[in-house]
Design a protein around this motif. Structure first.
Motif, PDB file in Angstrom:
ATOM      1  N   GLY A  30      17.470  49.242  47.879  1.00 30.11           N
ATOM      2  CA  GLY A  30      18.173  48.061  48.381  1.00 30.11           C
ATOM      3  C   GLY A  30      17.971  46.848  47.496  1.00 30.11           C
ATOM      4  O   GLY A  30      18.926  46.122  47.185  1.00 30.11           O
ATOM      5  N   VAL A  31      16.750  46.619  47.061  1.00 32.32           N
ATOM      6  CA  VAL A  31      16.476  45.482  46.165  1.00 32.32           C
ATOM      7  C   VAL A  31      17.106  45.722  44.806  1.00 32.32           C
ATOM      8  O   VAL A  31      17.721  44.830  44.227  1.00 32.32           O
ATOM      9  N   SER A  36      20.820  42.897  41.792  1.00 34.52           N
ATOM     10  CA  SER A  36      21.775  43.028  40.689  1.00 34.52           C
ATOM     11  C   SER A  36      23.158  42.527  41.107  1.00 34.52           C
ATOM     12  O   SER A  36      23.851  41.869  40.334  1.00 34.52           O
ATOM     13  N   LEU A  37      23.545  42.808  42.335  1.00 36.84           N
ATOM     14  CA  LEU A  37      24.826  42.331  42.847  1.00 36.84           C
ATOM     15  C   LEU A  37      24.831  40.810  42.995  1.00 36.84           C
ATOM     16  O   LEU A  37      25.822  40.146  42.669  1.00 36.84           O
ATOM     17  N   ASP A  41      27.399  38.212  41.119  1.00 41.07           N
ATOM     18  CA  ASP A  41      28.131  37.183  41.849  1.00 41.07           C
ATOM     19  C   ASP A  41      27.801  35.785  41.337  1.00 41.07           C
ATOM     20  O   ASP A  41      28.673  34.928  41.217  1.00 41.07           O
ATOM     21  N   PHE A  42      26.533  35.558  41.027  1.00 38.82           N
ATOM     22  CA  PHE A  42      26.098  34.276  40.490  1.00 38.82           C
ATOM     23  C   PHE A  42      26.829  33.947  39.188  1.00 38.82           C
ATOM     24  O   PHE A  42      27.357  32.855  39.018  1.00 38.82           O
ATOM     25  N   LEU A  43      26.881  34.907  38.281  1.00 33.38           N
ATOM     26  CA  LEU A  43      27.574  34.666  37.013  1.00 33.38           C
ATOM     27  C   LEU A  43      29.072  34.482  37.207  1.00 33.38           C
ATOM     28  O   LEU A  43      29.694  33.672  36.519  1.00 33.38           O
ATOM     29  N   TYR A  71      21.666  43.698  34.623  1.00 36.39           N
ATOM     30  CA  TYR A  71      20.544  43.362  35.497  1.00 36.39           C
ATOM     31  C   TYR A  71      19.868  44.617  36.045  1.00 36.39           C
ATOM     32  O   TYR A  71      18.657  44.636  36.245  1.00 36.39           O
ATOM     33  N   LEU A  72      20.649  45.680  36.268  1.00 37.56           N
ATOM     34  CA  LEU A  72      20.044  46.956  36.656  1.00 37.56           C
ATOM     35  C   LEU A  72      19.085  47.446  35.580  1.00 37.56           C
ATOM     36  O   LEU A  72      17.981  47.905  35.876  1.00 37.56           O
TER      37      LEU A  72
END
Length: 111
Positions: A30-31, A36-37, A41-43, A71-72
């Motif tokens: 989950g983390v 990563s998601l 979304d932030f970018l 990020y993964l």
């Protein structure tokens, strides 16, 4: 598990170990996926992309982005390297510092 096995029997000890593995594994996955998601979304928000609709989110467009995949990789390989160098404490410090630096900006852009 050993204490439970001694007190309540083999079945209880094994059931505890299965439950502990399941909760640990789902928390890890989950983390791994969720952070990563959030980064993807932030970018996207930083670049000024419009907000995704429900059908676009369901299609997994963000999961196929370069930011999500990068990020993964970041969440996967540096910890493995530090773990095999017998530096688990350094791993905790590095990720704590990076998380503390990143999360305030994420919170501000999501408001």
């Amino acid at each position: 598990g050993d204490v439970l096995e001694q007190e309540y029997g083999t079945a209880t000890g094994k059931l505890f170990l299965i439950g502990f593995f399941a909760t640990s594994f789902t928390s890890l996955i989950g983390v791994w996926h969720g952070v990563s998601l959030m980064f993807a979304d932030f970018l996207a928000r930083l670049r000024g992309e419009r907000e995704a609709r429900g059908d676009e989110l369901a299609s997994g467009r963000r999961e196929r982005s370069w930011a999500f995949r990068a990020y993964l990789l970041w969440l996967t390989f540096p910890p493995i390297v530090l773990l095999f160098q017998d530096e688990p404490f350094r791993l905790i410090i590095i990720y704590g510092v990076l998380g503390a630096a990143f999360m305030p900006f994420l919170a501000l852009t999501l408001m």
